[in-house]
Design an enzyme around this catalytic site. Structure first.
Site, PDB file in Angstrom:
ATOM      1  N   ASN A  81      40.844  65.102  26.655  1.00  0.00           N
ATOM      2  CA  ASN A  81      39.863  66.118  26.703  1.00  0.00           C
ATOM      3  C   ASN A  81      39.497  67.027  27.652  1.00  0.00           C
ATOM      4  O   ASN A  81      38.849  68.628  26.981  1.00  0.00           O
ATOM      5  CB  ASN A  81      39.098  65.385  25.915  1.00  0.00           C
ATOM      6  N   GLU A  99      29.148  59.455  38.167  1.00  0.00           N
ATOM      7  CA  GLU A  99      30.322  60.256  38.286  1.00  0.00           C
ATOM      8  C   GLU A  99      29.384  61.431  38.825  1.00  0.00           C
ATOM      9  O   GLU A  99      28.938  61.761  37.693  1.00  0.00           O
ATOM     10  CB  GLU A  99      31.713  60.924  37.613  1.00  0.00           C
ATOM     11  N   GLU A 137      33.659  55.322  32.476  1.00  0.00           N
ATOM     12  CA  GLU A 137      33.225  56.413  32.189  1.00  0.00           C
ATOM     13  C   GLU A 137      33.438  56.077  30.742  1.00  0.00           C
ATOM     14  O   GLU A 137      34.778  56.827  30.047  1.00  0.00           O
ATOM     15  CB  GLU A 137      33.309  57.496  32.329  1.00  0.00           C
ATOM     16  N   CYS A 174      32.651  62.945  25.418  1.00  0.00           N
ATOM     17  CA  CYS A 174      32.447  61.886  25.038  1.00  0.00           C
ATOM     18  C   CYS A 174      31.120  62.610  25.201  1.00  0.00           C
ATOM     19  O   CYS A 174      30.060  61.398  24.538  1.00  0.00           O
ATOM     20  CB  CYS A 174      32.494  60.758  26.733  1.00  0.00           C
TER      21      CYS A 174
END
Ligand code: ADP
Length: 474
Positions: free
Chosen positions: A144, A450, A242, A276
């Site tokens: 994505n 992150e 993640e 997400c």
């Protein structure tokens, strides 16, 4: 092509990548598996032995060289990304700029990897903590954000002094190849950064079972993340995960509704809802529900859907026919269970995987869309009455990545920021991603962060040293 130990490798197997907007072939890519991954691990390990000795300043120079390459080639990289995964070209170019932002930030941080001096319990001792690169790291990334998801892992790893092998998503390997062409031109020492592509299961197995790989960093679905966590147990490999999200977007009756509508459009329909941190559940307070729904339905009409290579397009296709089927299934289920479609609600534009920007009203927690991550352009509206009730409903999920809340009441801002069980909260703010901030989730949305200093520490191991003077007191 695979990029291992500083050179491009072909294999016996090839695959064609198709454009989700029109079904046309974008290009071909060679496929690798266990052997190529093992070669990449060995190369990354050999490179680490020298790379670990470099200074932060030296590593920063490589990151800046990569910035310059990405800047020069941003149009070509963005075009490849748009053709592979469908997002509008302007968004793909913005993604390259976001990647550059992360590279610049970590280039600066590479020079600031400090240790600590601790107060001793004995005056004859000196207590130190130093931070050392963890070693060979492996990254598995999704489609994505085919550029920035790689960079968000690569930049802190390089800054910390780690080496890395990267497996991009099966749908976007050509964007990764473009990125690695930049990496090659930036002149990184061979083996520091490697690209493997192909059989995901075999590559993932080698990444987790090879004891030379000290850390795995993954962005993708919760289901695959859980599998990789299990695999990483073999050598007690460190992991950053993640994973999925199911972001609530809460709108109280005192919120600026026009701002809230614009923020829902941004967080729901950007990338066709395939992020997400996309809004998955819109909770609107009863007294403003009708007017908010009308405003949202009107705003949705302005979203221009089409091939991302055409100018002025706001939203491209979904990534695959499976993604399209999932969205169709969720909408159908919601309607069967009593929801109504206020806008959209159908697929368009065969052979591309297009779905209309859709608004559903009258959605309840029993419907599949309330619990299953949507990853599509569907905005379901839930109605609530009290703050206490909405906190409970918003938190009632196994996910905990991002949440958004719109209100002008300062006390409520303070209560909500503490009570929402999410790793990231956008308070009257839909645009939360910046390189200096820790991106990540709680509950089944992940492990580790992150971005920011936390993102750098994911690639560093703390070593504590206690030094005792042999004869004299200090
Ligand atoms: P998505 O549904 O977004 O494609 P996935 O979790 O399936 O999410 O994929 C994210 C990344 O994980 C991709 O690069 C994919 O190839 C990879 N992947 C999928 N299954 C495995 C696996 N069993 N082992 C290692 N990597 C995997």
């Amino acid at each position: 092509m695979l990029f291992i130990n500083g050179s491009w490798k072909k294999t016996d197997e090839k695959e064609t990548i198709y454009n989700p907007a029109n079904g046309e072939a974008v290009g071909e890519v060679f496929l690798g598996g266990t052997n190529e991954t093992e070669q990449a691990v060995t190369a990354a390990h050999d490179a680490f032995l020298e790379w670990r000795k470099t200074t932060g300043k030296e590593r920063a120079a490589f990151l800046r060289a990569l910035v310059s390459e990405l800047d020069t080639h941003k149009r070509a990289i963005a075009e490849t990304a748009t053709k592979e995964m469908g997002k509008p070209l302007a968004d793909a170019e913005r993604e390259v700029l976001v990647a550059i932002d992360y590279l610049e930030w970590y280039a600066e941080e590479a020079k600031r990897i400090y240790g600590e001096v601790l107060p001793p319990s004995d005056p004859a001792k000196q207590l130190l903590v130093i931070r050392q690169p963890i070693g060979v790291t492996a990254a598995i990334t999704p489609w994505n954000f085919p550029i920035s998801m790689i960079i968000r892992k690569l930049a802190p790893a390089v800054a910390a002094g780690c080496t890395m092998l990267i497996k991009p998503a099966p749908s976007t390997p050509l964007t990764a190849v473009k990125l690695f062409e930049c990496i090659e031109r930036a002149g990184f020492p061979k083996g520091v950064l490697n690209l493997v592509h192909g059989d995901a299961v075999a590559i993932g197995k080698e990444m987790t079972s090879n004891p030379l790989v000290k850390k795995l960093t993954f962005t993708g679905s919760t289901a695959v993340g859980k599998k990789l966590i299990e695999q990483s147990a073999e050598h007690v490999q460190k992991v950053s995960m993640e994973l999925g999200g199911h972001a609530p977007f809460i709108i109280f009756d005192d919120a600026d509704l026009d701002n809230a509508v614009a923020a829902v459009i941004g967080t729901k329909f950007k990338n066709a809802g395939q992020t997400c941190i996309s809004t998955n559940r819109i909770y609107v307070q009863q007294s403003v529900a009708e007017v908010f729904s009308e405003k949202l339905a009107a705003a949705v009409q302005n979203i221009l859907v089409g091939d991302g290579m055409n100018q002025d397009i706001d939203m491209g296709p979904l990534i695959s026919t499976e993604a399209l089927d999932k969205v169709e299934r969720q909408v159908k289920n919601a309607v069967q269970e009593g929801a109504s479609i206020t806008s959209g609600g159908a697929k368009t534009g065969e052979p591309g995987y297009f779905y209309e920007p859709t608004v559903l009203s009258g959605v309840t927690e029993e419907m599949t869309i309330a619990t299953e991550e949507t990853f599509g352009p569907v905005a379901p509206i839930f109605i609530f009455e009290t703050e206490e009730e909405v906190v409970q409903r918003a938190n009632n999920t196994s996910y905990g990545l991002a949440g958004y809340c719109f209100t002008k009441d300062m006390d409520r801002v303070l209560r909500m920021m503490h009570q929402l069980d999410y790793g990231m909260i956008g308070m009257n703010d839909p645009a939360i991603v910046v390189p200096q901030a820790p991106f990540g989730g709680v509950k089944e949305s992940g492990l580790g962060r992150e971005g920011g200093t936390s993102g750098l520490y994911e690639y560093l191991e703390e070593k504590y040293i206690s030094i005792r003077a042999v004869s004299a007191l200090l």
